[in-house]
Write a protein that holds these residues in place. Structure first.
Motif, mmCIF file in Angstrom:
data_model
loop_
_atom_site.group_PDB
_atom_site.id
_atom_site.type_symbol
_atom_site.label_atom_id
_atom_site.label_comp_id
_atom_site.label_asym_id
_atom_site.label_seq_id
_atom_site.Cartn_x
_atom_site.Cartn_y
_atom_site.Cartn_z
ATOM 1 N N ALA A 48 -40.917 -24.164 38.133
ATOM 2 C CA ALA A 48 -41.357 -24.620 36.883
ATOM 3 C C ALA A 48 -41.021 -23.523 35.655
ATOM 4 C CB ALA A 48 -42.782 -25.229 36.548
ATOM 5 N N ALA A 49 -41.333 -22.377 35.939
ATOM 6 C CA ALA A 49 -41.390 -21.198 34.933
ATOM 7 C C ALA A 49 -39.881 -20.882 34.864
ATOM 8 C CB ALA A 49 -41.899 -19.960 35.624
ATOM 9 N N ALA A 50 -39.022 -20.947 36.154
ATOM 10 C CA ALA A 50 -37.766 -20.789 35.976
ATOM 11 C C ALA A 50 -36.840 -21.894 35.100
ATOM 12 C CB ALA A 50 -36.959 -20.703 37.485
ATOM 13 N N ARG A 51 -37.303 -23.214 35.589
ATOM 14 C CA ARG A 51 -36.823 -24.041 34.917
ATOM 15 C C ARG A 51 -37.029 -24.194 33.133
ATOM 16 N NH1 ARG A 51 -38.351 -27.457 39.360
ATOM 17 N NH2 ARG A 51 -40.387 -28.078 38.140
ATOM 18 N N ARG A 52 -38.136 -23.577 33.077
ATOM 19 C CA ARG A 52 -38.605 -23.503 31.610
ATOM 20 C C ARG A 52 -37.720 -22.164 30.915
ATOM 21 N NH1 ARG A 52 -43.834 -23.218 32.222
ATOM 22 N NH2 ARG A 52 -43.915 -20.960 32.402
ATOM 23 N N ALA A 53 -37.759 -21.172 31.701
ATOM 24 C CA ALA A 53 -36.919 -19.993 31.144
ATOM 25 C C ALA A 53 -35.366 -20.408 30.940
ATOM 26 C CB ALA A 53 -37.016 -18.852 32.044
ATOM 27 N N GLU A 54 -34.950 -21.438 32.153
ATOM 28 C CA GLU A 54 -33.468 -21.797 31.856
ATOM 29 C C GLU A 54 -33.437 -22.852 30.615
ATOM 30 O OE1 GLU A 54 -30.189 -24.187 34.608
ATOM 31 O OE2 GLU A 54 -32.196 -23.911 35.335
ATOM 32 N N ALA A 55 -34.429 -23.744 30.499
ATOM 33 C CA ALA A 55 -34.234 -24.708 29.247
ATOM 34 C C ALA A 55 -34.470 -23.870 27.949
ATOM 35 C CB ALA A 55 -35.543 -25.697 29.403
ATOM 36 N N GLU A 56 -35.309 -22.714 28.036
ATOM 37 C CA GLU A 56 -35.196 -21.975 26.774
ATOM 38 C C GLU A 56 -33.899 -21.455 26.342
ATOM 39 O OE1 GLU A 56 -36.995 -20.485 23.335
ATOM 40 O OE2 GLU A 56 -37.852 -21.799 24.711
ATOM 41 N N THR A 57 -33.518 -20.640 27.682
ATOM 42 C CA THR A 57 -32.289 -20.037 27.661
ATOM 43 C C THR A 57 -31.034 -21.103 27.114
ATOM 44 O OG1 THR A 57 -32.634 -18.644 29.507
ATOM 45 C CG2 THR A 57 -30.204 -18.885 28.668
ATOM 46 N N GLN A 58 -30.977 -22.314 27.483
ATOM 47 C CA GLN A 58 -30.078 -23.316 27.144
ATOM 48 C C GLN A 58 -30.454 -23.695 25.895
ATOM 49 O OE1 GLN A 58 -30.593 -26.623 30.032
ATOM 50 N NE2 GLN A 58 -29.115 -25.479 31.354
ATOM 51 N N ARG A 59 -31.789 -23.986 25.384
ATOM 52 C CA ARG A 59 -31.949 -24.268 24.068
ATOM 53 C C ARG A 59 -31.339 -23.013 23.109
ATOM 54 N NH1 ARG A 59 -36.311 -23.479 20.125
ATOM 55 N NH2 ARG A 59 -37.090 -21.919 21.540
ATOM 56 N N THR A 60 -31.735 -21.997 23.374
ATOM 57 C CA THR A 60 -31.043 -20.736 22.655
ATOM 58 C C THR A 60 -29.782 -20.784 22.199
ATOM 59 O OG1 THR A 60 -33.128 -19.387 23.338
ATOM 60 C CG2 THR A 60 -31.070 -18.156 22.186
ATOM 61 N N GLU A 61 -28.835 -21.087 23.611
ATOM 62 C CA GLU A 61 -27.515 -21.391 23.533
ATOM 63 C C GLU A 61 -27.032 -22.162 22.932
ATOM 64 O OE1 GLU A 61 -23.647 -20.018 24.590
ATOM 65 O OE2 GLU A 61 -25.474 -18.823 24.617
ATOM 66 N N PHE A 62 -27.809 -23.559 22.833
ATOM 67 C CA PHE A 62 -27.485 -24.568 21.961
ATOM 68 C C PHE A 62 -27.345 -24.258 20.504
ATOM 69 C CE2 PHE A 62 -28.738 -28.528 19.817
ATOM 70 C CZ PHE A 62 -27.843 -29.229 19.914
ATOM 71 N N GLN A 63 -28.557 -23.666 20.205
ATOM 72 C CA GLN A 63 -28.884 -23.335 19.074
ATOM 73 C C GLN A 63 -27.887 -22.198 18.192
ATOM 74 O OE1 GLN A 63 -32.900 -21.502 18.751
ATOM 75 N NE2 GLN A 63 -33.766 -23.499 18.567
ATOM 76 N N ARG A 64 -27.449 -21.331 19.160
ATOM 77 C CA ARG A 64 -26.398 -20.478 18.945
ATOM 78 C C ARG A 64 -24.981 -21.068 18.629
ATOM 79 N NH1 ARG A 64 -22.019 -17.853 20.766
ATOM 80 N NH2 ARG A 64 -22.327 -18.813 22.872
ATOM 81 N N LYS A 65 -24.587 -21.965 19.565
ATOM 82 C CA LYS A 65 -23.570 -22.912 19.586
ATOM 83 C C LYS A 65 -23.430 -23.863 18.308
ATOM 84 C CE LYS A 65 -22.154 -22.606 24.408
ATOM 85 N NZ LYS A 65 -21.887 -23.680 25.510
ATOM 86 N N ASN A 66 -24.570 -24.427 18.005
ATOM 87 C CA ASN A 66 -24.989 -25.210 16.863
ATOM 88 C C ASN A 66 -24.465 -24.282 15.533
ATOM 89 O OD1 ASN A 66 -25.276 -27.687 15.605
ATOM 90 N ND2 ASN A 66 -27.459 -27.208 15.325
ATOM 91 N N ALA A 67 -24.977 -23.411 15.563
ATOM 92 C CA ALA A 67 -24.902 -22.375 14.111
ATOM 93 C C ALA A 67 -23.268 -21.905 14.129
ATOM 94 C CB ALA A 67 -25.588 -20.951 14.372
ATOM 95 N N GLU A 68 -22.819 -21.697 15.458
ATOM 96 C CA GLU A 68 -21.281 -21.264 15.364
ATOM 97 C C GLU A 68 -20.630 -22.302 14.715
ATOM 98 O OE1 GLU A 68 -18.166 -18.757 15.760
ATOM 99 O OE2 GLU A 68 -20.151 -18.270 15.588
ATOM 100 N N PHE A 69 -20.675 -23.720 15.433
ATOM 101 C CA PHE A 69 -20.140 -24.853 15.003
ATOM 102 C C PHE A 69 -20.254 -25.120 13.520
ATOM 103 C CE2 PHE A 69 -20.286 -29.353 14.042
ATOM 104 C CZ PHE A 69 -19.013 -29.721 14.387
ATOM 105 N N ASP A 70 -21.438 -24.779 12.907
ATOM 106 C CA ASP A 70 -21.691 -24.970 11.679
ATOM 107 C C ASP A 70 -20.987 -24.006 10.720
ATOM 108 O OD1 ASP A 70 -23.389 -27.090 11.967
ATOM 109 O OD2 ASP A 70 -25.377 -25.892 11.993
ATOM 110 N N ARG A 71 -21.139 -22.597 11.209
ATOM 111 C CA ARG A 71 -20.360 -21.708 10.396
ATOM 112 C C ARG A 71 -18.599 -22.016 10.687
ATOM 113 N NH1 ARG A 71 -16.981 -17.533 11.383
ATOM 114 N NH2 ARG A 71 -17.276 -18.069 13.796
ATOM 115 N N GLN A 72 -18.188 -22.407 11.672
ATOM 116 C CA GLN A 72 -16.600 -22.724 11.694
ATOM 117 C C GLN A 72 -16.371 -24.009 10.902
ATOM 118 O OE1 GLN A 72 -15.734 -23.232 16.065
ATOM 119 N NE2 GLN A 72 -15.888 -21.269 16.445
#
Length: 268
Positions: A48-72
């Protein structure tokens, strides 16, 4: 009290066997089950901790990609806006240049038409003037237009002011070849002789003259020597008439009369 050691030994043996059996078949399976459950719980918690960490990583990556998409997207929108404004400015400039070019072409066409019309009016006026002059001279006196032009030019020569005579005399003296006399008509020999005699008389010299026909003089005679000239032409009267007509068309009618043009002498 007597102790039955055999019984004690047997009981101890039975107790040890019971403890071993309990440990073998009861406590150990229970402990193993507890350990397995704890391990499973720990594994599940770790997963569960690994999945939570992975989810947090995916959420961070999504936010980064979303910000990059907004910038582009913002960059693309800004570029598209700039390109649209540049294209609009280019089209506006092209339309303005095309309109200016069309206006210039229309102005040039109007000027060309006006020049052609003025030329035609001048040509017809010249023809009508010559026709009227010939008829008037033929009716009033038995002289031709060519004869009358020669007479007028000779009179103008004799009426030159002293300064002009001096300039022309110096030009004749420094001129190596014959002087040039151009006329709108082919002068007959009597008129050529008359003009030559007048030149010899006015400048007190033996003037050699080369005669040429120049229709552009518009019914006139021009004497040229070494850069100086004496000219008289009906074209001067036509130009005066043309100026007067322009004044009448563009200004109020109350205008002073225009004096007739006469002979001129100036450096060419």
């Amino acid at each position: 009290m007597l102790v039955d050691w055999f019984t004690v030994a047997a009981q101890i043996t039975n107790f040890l066997i019971l403890v071993w059996l309990l440990n073998r078949f009861l406590y150990k399976p229970i402990l193993d089950a507890i350990d397995a459950r704890e391990k499973r719980i720990a594994d599940e918690l770790a997963s569960a901790a690994a999945r939570r960490a992975e989810a947090e990583t995916q959420r961070t990556e999504f936010q980064r990609k979303n910000a990059e998409f907004d910038r582009q997207r913002a960059a693309l929108m800004s570029q598209a806006t700039s390109d649209a404004q540049a294209e609009r400015a280019r089209l506006f400039d092209a339309a303005r240049n095309a309109a200016a070019e069309l206006a210039n072409k229309r102005i040039e066409a109007l000027r060309s038409d006006a020049a052609m019309l003025n030329g035609e009016i001048r040509r017809r006026t010249q023809q009508e003037t010559f026709a009227i002059a010939r008829k008037a001279l033929a009716d009033l006196a038995t002289v031709s237009l060519e004869e009358r032009l020669a007479d007028v030019f000779v009179r103008r020569l004799r009426d030159l002011d002293p300064h002009t005579k001096t300039l022309l005399a110096e030009a004749l003296a420094s001129n190596a070849g014959p002087a040039l006399l151009r006329s709108a008509f082919d002068l007959p020999e009597p008129q050529r002789a008359l003009i030559t005699a007048a030149l010899n008389e006015v400048f007190a010299a033996d003037v050699h003259v080369r005669f040429e026909t120049a229709p552009d003089l518009v019914g006139g005679i021009e004497f040229t020597v070494n850069g100086y000239r004496v000219a008289w032409s009906i074209g001067d009267y036509l130009a005066s008439l043309e100026r007067r007509v322009g004044e009448l068309l563009n200004e109020p009618p109350e205008r002073p009369p225009v004096s007739a043009a006469g002979a001129t002498a100036s450096p060419t």
